[in-house]
Design a protein around this motif. Structure first.
Motif, PDB file in Angstrom:
ATOM      1  N   TYR A   1       0.850  -1.197   0.000  1.00 13.78           N
ATOM      2  CA  TYR A   1       0.000   0.000   0.000  1.00 13.78           C
ATOM      3  C   TYR A   1       0.885   1.246   0.000  1.00 13.78           C
ATOM      4  CZ  TYR A   1      -3.334   3.510   1.652  1.00 13.78           C
ATOM      5  OH  TYR A   1      -4.122   4.626   1.790  1.00 13.78           O
ATOM      6  N   ARG A   2       0.545   2.224  -0.850  1.00 11.23           N
ATOM      7  CA  ARG A   2       1.320   3.464  -0.928  1.00 11.23           C
ATOM      8  C   ARG A   2       0.419   4.600  -1.378  1.00 11.23           C
ATOM      9  NH1 ARG A   2       7.048   5.098  -3.712  1.00 11.23           N
ATOM     10  NH2 ARG A   2       6.489   7.241  -4.267  1.00 11.23           N
ATOM     11  N   ARG A   3       0.616   5.770  -0.780  1.00 14.55           N
ATOM     12  CA  ARG A   3      -0.055   6.981  -1.215  1.00 14.55           C
ATOM     13  C   ARG A   3       0.951   8.107  -1.197  1.00 14.55           C
ATOM     14  NH1 ARG A   3      -2.957   4.083  -2.944  1.00 14.55           N
ATOM     15  NH2 ARG A   3      -5.166   3.711  -2.622  1.00 14.55           N
ATOM     16  N   ASP A   4       1.098   8.787  -2.335  1.00 12.62           N
ATOM     17  CA  ASP A   4       1.979   9.955  -2.389  1.00 12.62           C
ATOM     18  C   ASP A   4       1.305  11.134  -1.702  1.00 12.62           C
ATOM     19  OD1 ASP A   4       3.930   8.571  -3.801  1.00 12.62           O
ATOM     20  OD2 ASP A   4       3.025   9.074  -5.740  1.00 12.62           O
TER      21      ASP A   4
END
Length: 235
Positions: free
Chosen positions: A229-232
């Protein structure tokens, strides 16, 4: 007390030039209680709208929601994007009190159409956000050994699962008592299971049923999500 008549008299006296006024909420329904207030949506041609104010009439709280046509569209647009629209429900399910030019009935019919269409669907990233948050809460529930912490985790988990079900099924979400009512309309079996699991945790300290029901809901939308999971950050 004739609450519809009272609301009509109050709206006419305070806003004699109102384009329309609508009584919303549970006041005119079988769900009315001794503590129900009068939720009155008033449409004006201009200032002082938009504003919200609480007054009182003979011990009865009166909630005024005053809008112009333009401000109503701005506010409902924000609410629809948030998948929770008190204004649409007031217009679509309420009782028209005043209607000088047919606007009140027209906007009520438009609100019913928009309510039937439902809120926007979850995007792929929004669904991932929900799965990630729910996974973390389930891990917190599994690892907690403090009875007080368990209750607070369970509270967040209950709300998160309920809102996920409504979002996936494109049902309007809400808060408090209305969240449960919407969940019961969408999925009465899961609503009952969640309540039983929550009560068992609070009363007996046993999280097993709440964990099982929450995991079942999570599995139905893709399952656990942590690694990857990744969010900029927003620019």
């Amino acid at each position: 007390m004739d609450l519809v008549g009272t609301a009509r008299d109050l709206a006419a006296a305070r806003f004699p030039g109102a384009r329309a006024a609508i009584l919303g909420g549970s006041t005119n329904t079988a769900r009315r209680t001794a503590f129900s207030d009068l939720d009155i949506l008033v449409f004006l041609d201009g200032p002082p709208a938009p504003f919200r104010e609480t007054t009182e009439y003979e011990g009865l709280p009166v909630e005024w929601f005053c809008h112009t046509d333009e401000s109503y569209e701005v506010f409902t647009g924000r609410e629809i994007a948030d998948r929770r629209s008190p204004l649409l429900h007031m217009c679509g399910e309420g009782v028209v009190l005043l209607d000088q030019d047919g606007f009140g009935h027209r906007i009520g019919e438009e609100a019913r159409t928009r309510l039937r269409a439902g809120p926007p669907p979850l995007s792929a990233s929004e669904l991932e956000d929900r799965r990630y948050g729910l996974t973390g809460l389930l891990d917190d529930l599994e690892g907690a050994d403090d009875p007080g912490e368990l209750v607070f985790i369970a509270d967040r988990l209950l709300i998160a699962v309920a809102n996920l079900i409504l979002a996936v099924r494109r049902r309007w979400r809400s808060h408090g008592k209305w969240l449960l009512r919407r969940l019961r309309e969408a999925d009465p079996e899961t609503a009952d299971d969640l309540l039983r699991g929550y009560r068992r945790l609070v009363c007996e300290g046993d999280p097993a049923l709440l964990r099982h029901v929450s995991t079942r809901v999570l599995d139905d939308v893709g399952g656990r999500l942590l690694a990857g999971y990744r969010r900029d950050a927003p620019r």
